[in-house]
Design a protein around this motif. Structure first.
Motif, PDB file in Angstrom:
ATOM      1  N   LEU A 119       4.554  -9.437   7.715  1.00 37.06           N
ATOM      2  CA  LEU A 119       5.373  -8.977   8.848  1.00 37.06           C
ATOM      3  C   LEU A 119       6.847  -9.306   8.619  1.00 37.06           C
ATOM      4  O   LEU A 119       7.741  -8.562   9.024  1.00 37.06           O
ATOM      5  CB  LEU A 119       4.884  -9.619  10.155  1.00 37.06           C
ATOM      6  CG  LEU A 119       3.472  -9.218  10.604  1.00 37.06           C
ATOM      7  CD1 LEU A 119       3.057 -10.025  11.830  1.00 37.06           C
ATOM      8  CD2 LEU A 119       3.399  -7.725  10.923  1.00 37.06           C
ATOM      9  N   ASP A 143      10.528  -6.839   8.649  1.00 36.24           N
ATOM     10  CA  ASP A 143      11.373  -7.350   9.736  1.00 36.24           C
ATOM     11  C   ASP A 143      12.727  -7.808   9.182  1.00 36.24           C
ATOM     12  O   ASP A 143      13.781  -7.462   9.715  1.00 36.24           O
ATOM     13  CB  ASP A 143      10.643  -8.514  10.425  1.00 36.24           C
ATOM     14  CG  ASP A 143      11.458  -9.098  11.557  1.00 36.24           C
ATOM     15  OD1 ASP A 143      11.647  -8.373  12.548  1.00 36.24           O
ATOM     16  OD2 ASP A 143      11.915 -10.251  11.453  1.00 36.24           O
ATOM     17  N   GLN A 151       1.688  -3.396  13.864  1.00 37.03           N
ATOM     18  CA  GLN A 151       1.590  -4.322  12.730  1.00 37.03           C
ATOM     19  C   GLN A 151       0.969  -3.680  11.494  1.00 37.03           C
ATOM     20  O   GLN A 151       1.319  -4.019  10.365  1.00 37.03           O
ATOM     21  CB  GLN A 151       0.761  -5.539  13.125  1.00 37.03           C
ATOM     22  CG  GLN A 151       1.473  -6.472  14.072  1.00 37.03           C
ATOM     23  CD  GLN A 151       0.805  -7.838  14.114  1.00 37.03           C
ATOM     24  OE1 GLN A 151      -0.316  -8.025  13.641  1.00 37.03           O
ATOM     25  NE2 GLN A 151       1.496  -8.793  14.691  1.00 37.03           N
TER      26      GLN A 151
END
Ligand code: FAD
Length: 394
Positions: free
Chosen positions: A211, A215, A287
């Motif tokens: 993740l 990001d 996600q």
């Protein structure tokens, strides 16, 4: 907001619980540490009060790179423990190392090791080069070091995820090559198998690190530090232009692979860009898509690292080692377009539909189309070199 600090083991209020009974790495001690109203002298504060996250994240960045390097060492050790067994174990009147399916496993372990090795050296080199530009005499040297390492947070997460997952593949194949004996504690396989597993969990689980990759990239793009959306626009602008055929080049033995990587980058940018445009702020809740984007980033960085290293060595050095690097790089890079096509298709299909899907999907297929090579021969060459050396030889 939290603050980083150190305290002595005998500080009042600090207690250490019982040794944990773990699945693996039992040579390392793991105990719960409880802090109950422990007084912290001001001189024990690390960094600034309320800015503990910067200390923690930077420890994690360096830790993730080192974890990747640790996995690399473990993979080399796994190979060195597996090949002699495969050479010695006889079945159907032959050493199992002579069977194609065993050689394929040995080659896969070796190629993943080479790619991880390249990726770790590249990332460590980038960080070292960045830190070498700083002046240790500067008053804010420590802050600059933290900032310098922070720049490579994505590379550190990639090293962690890629290293831990490739090590897991290697130990799994080690058990398989050892056969039934690999399931018996007396053999070295069970310990390697158990010890490897924690690497996907600590230093931030691989889910969290996956993740973090998109990001971090997107936050940098939003701050204007990375021209991500401009790159996406450029790819979209060129979508309808015909693609020239991939060309060989006399001076560059990996010219085809280099062009392939560039096209795969464009394909990944296209798919990531469309998913960002579609989901915008809500992408944080998608996600699975972030995972696909992370995987494309990891695959591209890994393939490019392998290629750059092979090209760097190609200019000079040992002929056999260079040939092995070329075979390993070709083998790895030739599998890249298929991976990007799969991940890109999933990214697009989870982002757009109907006509909005068909055009980028066609572009993705065009960018990832390659003429197949004989991957069996490449891997047999790699396995032969490894079996001869009885270890990872580079
Ligand atoms: C042997 C050992 C040594 C350790 N050493 C240290 C150490 O020295 N220092 C230290 O600080 N810590 C240490 N740890 C702790 C370790 O870092 C954590 O266990 C790890 O970060 C995972 O956190 P957790 O156990 O709370 O799992 P959880 O956070 O409960 O995660 C469980 C699952 O949910 C997933 N998950 C959690 N949040 C999300 C999310 N937002 N999105 C998607 N999936 C999510 C995780 O990826 C995981 O698959 C150690 C752990 C072990 C087992």
């Amino acid at each position: 907001m939290f603050t980083a600090f150190v305290v002595e083991r005998d500080a009042p209020g600090l207690s250490i619980g019982k040794e944990e009974h773990k699945m693996g790495i039992i040579g390392s001690s793991t105990c719960p540490v409880t802090l109950d109203k422990v007084p912290v002298p001001v001189e024990n504060v690390l960094g600034e009060i309320g800015a503990g996250h910067r200390v923690a994240f930077n420890i994690l960045n360096v830790g993730r790179l080192k974890l990747g390097a640790g996995c690399l060492g473990a993979m080399k050790s796994v190979i060195a423990q597996t090949i002699p067994y495969a050479k010695q174990r006889q079945q159907f009147g032959r050493a199992i190392a002579s069977f194609g399916l065993i050689q394929q496993k040995i080659a896969d372990m070796a190629i993943a090791t080479y790619v991880l090795d390249s990726l770790i050296y590249r990332s460590a080199g980038l960080i070292a080069a960045q830190l070498a530009t700083l002046s240790p005499e500067a008053e804010d040297y420590d802050q600059q070091v933290i900032k310098g390492i922070e720049e490579f947070a994505v590379e550190c997460s990639i090293a962690k995820v890629f290293g831990s997952e490739k090590l897991d593949l290697a130990v799994d194949e080690m058990v398989q090559i050892y056969g039934g004996y690999g399931f018996i504690e007396e053999s070295p396989a069970p310990r390697a198998y158990r010890d490897a597993r924690i690497n996907r969990i600590f230093e931030g689980t691989n889910e969290i690190n996956r993740l973090l990759i998109p990001d971090t990239l997107m936050r940098r793009a939003n701050r204007g530090q990375l021209p991500l959306m401009q790159a996406v626009e450029q790819v979209v602008g060129n979508l309808l232009a015909p693609l020239s055929p991939l060309m060989e080049h006399d001076d560059n033995p990996l010219h085809l692979e280099q062009q392939m990587i560039e096209r795969c980058k464009q394909a990944a940018l296209l798919c990531a860009g469309i998913s960002v445009q579609t989901h915008q702020q809500a992408l944080a809740e998608q996600q699975e898509i972030l995972g696909f984007i992370a995987d494309m980033t990891i695959e591209l960085y890994a393939a490019e690292s392998a290629l750059l290293r092979a090209l760097k060595h190609h200019a000079g050095g040992d002929e056999h080692a260079n040939a092995l690097r070329l075979d390993m790089t070709r083998s790895w890079c030739r599998e890249l377009p298929e991976k990007i096509e799969r991940l890109g298709t999933q990214t697009l299909a989870a982002s757009v539909e109907g006509d909005a899907l068909s055009m980028p999907l066609a572009a993705l297929k065009k960018l990832t189309r390659v003429t197949p090579v004989n991957g069996v021969t490449l891997k047999r060459n790699v396995a032969e070199a490894l079996i001869g050396a009885e270890r990872y030889p580079l």
